[in-house]
Design a protein around this motif. Sequence first.
Motif, mmCIF file in Angstrom:
data_model
loop_
_atom_site.group_PDB
_atom_site.id
_atom_site.type_symbol
_atom_site.label_atom_id
_atom_site.label_comp_id
_atom_site.label_asym_id
_atom_site.label_seq_id
_atom_site.Cartn_x
_atom_site.Cartn_y
_atom_site.Cartn_z
ATOM 1 N N VAL A 1 0.870 -1.204 -0.055
ATOM 2 C CA VAL A 1 -0.063 0.386 0.153
ATOM 3 C C VAL A 1 0.910 1.451 0.035
ATOM 4 N N ALA A 2 -0.040 2.602 0.215
ATOM 5 C CA ALA A 2 0.630 3.552 -0.309
ATOM 6 C C ALA A 2 0.147 3.528 0.929
ATOM 7 N N ILE A 3 0.655 5.308 1.882
ATOM 8 C CA ILE A 3 0.411 5.732 2.973
ATOM 9 C C ILE A 3 0.265 7.149 3.453
ATOM 10 N N ALA A 4 -0.403 8.008 3.346
ATOM 11 C CA ALA A 4 0.114 9.714 3.688
ATOM 12 C C ALA A 4 -1.158 10.284 4.425
ATOM 13 N N ILE A 5 -0.531 10.873 4.943
ATOM 14 C CA ILE A 5 -0.969 11.735 6.476
ATOM 15 C C ILE A 5 -0.724 13.286 5.708
ATOM 16 N N VAL A 6 -2.146 14.160 5.693
ATOM 17 C CA VAL A 6 -1.477 15.309 5.879
ATOM 18 C C VAL A 6 -2.283 16.394 6.903
ATOM 19 N N ASP A 7 -1.954 17.343 7.021
ATOM 20 C CA ASP A 7 -2.586 17.728 7.623
ATOM 21 C C ASP A 7 -3.797 18.729 7.834
ATOM 22 N N THR A 8 -4.308 19.227 8.812
ATOM 23 C CA THR A 8 -6.097 20.603 8.975
ATOM 24 C C THR A 8 -5.719 20.935 7.027
ATOM 25 N N GLY A 9 -5.069 21.819 6.748
ATOM 26 C CA GLY A 9 -4.743 21.815 5.543
ATOM 27 C C GLY A 9 -4.784 21.346 4.200
ATOM 28 N N GLY A 10 -4.394 19.883 4.452
ATOM 29 C CA GLY A 10 -4.621 19.015 3.909
ATOM 30 C C GLY A 10 -3.693 18.958 2.710
ATOM 31 N N HIS A 11 -2.806 20.140 3.843
ATOM 32 C CA HIS A 11 -1.151 19.195 2.654
ATOM 33 C C HIS A 11 -0.076 18.332 3.318
ATOM 34 N N LEU A 12 0.484 17.366 2.669
ATOM 35 C CA LEU A 12 0.957 16.637 3.200
ATOM 36 C C LEU A 12 2.539 16.548 3.954
ATOM 37 N N VAL A 13 2.191 15.977 4.807
ATOM 38 C CA VAL A 13 3.060 16.207 5.754
ATOM 39 C C VAL A 13 4.301 14.169 5.675
ATOM 40 N N ALA A 14 2.900 13.335 5.720
ATOM 41 C CA ALA A 14 3.814 12.431 5.707
ATOM 42 C C ALA A 14 3.359 11.346 4.699
ATOM 43 N N PHE A 15 4.674 10.564 4.325
ATOM 44 C CA PHE A 15 4.270 9.756 3.326
ATOM 45 C C PHE A 15 5.110 8.031 2.779
ATOM 46 N N SER A 16 4.603 7.346 2.820
ATOM 47 C CA SER A 16 5.143 5.632 2.270
ATOM 48 C C SER A 16 4.569 4.956 1.519
ATOM 49 N N GLY B 1 -10.951 15.118 20.736
ATOM 50 C CA GLY B 1 -11.759 15.620 20.187
ATOM 51 C C GLY B 1 -11.822 16.735 18.949
ATOM 52 N N LYS B 2 -10.617 16.649 18.317
ATOM 53 C CA LYS B 2 -9.739 17.899 17.616
ATOM 54 C C LYS B 2 -9.316 16.956 16.258
ATOM 55 N N ILE B 3 -9.833 17.184 15.028
ATOM 56 C CA ILE B 3 -9.001 16.575 14.196
ATOM 57 C C ILE B 3 -7.701 17.697 13.627
ATOM 58 N N ILE B 4 -6.922 16.472 13.772
ATOM 59 C CA ILE B 4 -5.256 17.378 13.303
ATOM 60 C C ILE B 4 -5.101 16.418 11.525
ATOM 61 N N GLY B 5 -5.692 16.125 11.172
ATOM 62 C CA GLY B 5 -4.834 15.981 10.058
ATOM 63 C C GLY B 5 -6.056 14.855 9.535
ATOM 64 N N GLY B 6 -5.341 13.863 8.235
ATOM 65 C CA GLY B 6 -6.427 12.828 7.840
ATOM 66 C C GLY B 6 -5.252 11.670 7.476
ATOM 67 N N ILE B 7 -5.770 10.928 7.492
ATOM 68 C CA ILE B 7 -4.295 9.502 6.799
ATOM 69 C C ILE B 7 -5.190 8.789 5.914
ATOM 70 N N GLY B 8 -4.667 8.708 4.970
ATOM 71 C CA GLY B 8 -5.197 7.645 3.505
ATOM 72 C C GLY B 8 -4.675 6.228 3.213
ATOM 73 N N ALA B 9 -4.921 5.697 2.959
ATOM 74 C CA ALA B 9 -4.315 4.453 2.404
ATOM 75 C C ALA B 9 -4.864 3.492 1.298
ATOM 76 N N SER B 10 -4.360 2.782 0.361
ATOM 77 C CA SER B 10 -4.528 2.510 -0.672
ATOM 78 C C SER B 10 -3.327 1.369 -1.479
ATOM 79 N N GLY B 11 -4.101 0.432 -2.568
ATOM 80 C CA GLY B 11 -3.698 -0.454 -2.701
ATOM 81 C C GLY B 11 -4.230 -2.050 -3.162
ATOM 82 N N VAL B 12 -4.570 -2.007 -1.632
ATOM 83 C CA VAL B 12 -5.269 -3.081 -1.866
ATOM 84 C C VAL B 12 -7.009 -3.291 -1.683
ATOM 85 N N MET B 13 -7.134 -4.235 -1.131
ATOM 86 C CA MET B 13 -9.198 -3.656 -1.126
ATOM 87 C C MET B 13 -9.984 -2.640 -0.958
ATOM 88 N N ALA B 14 -10.594 -2.339 -0.631
ATOM 89 C CA ALA B 14 -10.726 -0.699 0.185
ATOM 90 C C ALA B 14 -10.979 -0.939 2.086
#
Length: 166
Positions: free
Chosen positions: A61-76, A138-151
């Motif tokens: 999989v590819a893994i992405a982490i973004v900040d609250t502005g939707g900007h990439l912070v970390a990726f693998s 209790g607060k959103i500090i960013g988002g994480i997404g993964a892709s490469g296998v079944m959803a």
Amino acid sequence: MRSMMIAALGAALLLAPIGVGAQTTPAAPPPPPYGMSIGFEAAKKALAAAEAEAKKNNWPVAIAIVDTGGHLVAFSKLDNTQNASVAIAIGKATTANNFKRPTKALQDAIAQGGANLRLLAVKDATPLEGGVPIVVDGKIIGGIGASGVMANQDAEVAMAGANAAK
């Protein structure tokens, strides 16, 4: 006989309380507010946990982490991950952050059809399961997404990362 049945049906409809048979759905709680953006150290912890979940299951999989502005912070991108998964993972992370909900909610809404299909017209939205907001205190500090296998497997990887960021 027929006129009696019609009269009885009409009386029943007139006497029936309004809303009988109608399902009332309680209002969903509002999504959490945004907090301070995820920092690099917390993003590295989340990324490491997500990678560990993927490796444990042998999921490329590819893994992405973004900040609250939707900007990439970390990726693998793990070995043997399809190239398309790079943009999809970033899209899932950004969508989860920007919509303040897991991307599965958008996927499910689209599956219902009707007016929900309008989501397909939203620029830069990736309504595919596998993205979740990262919520701390209790607060959103960013988002994480993964892709490469079944959803649903992508979602497992993303959840492992989101839970580690706390």
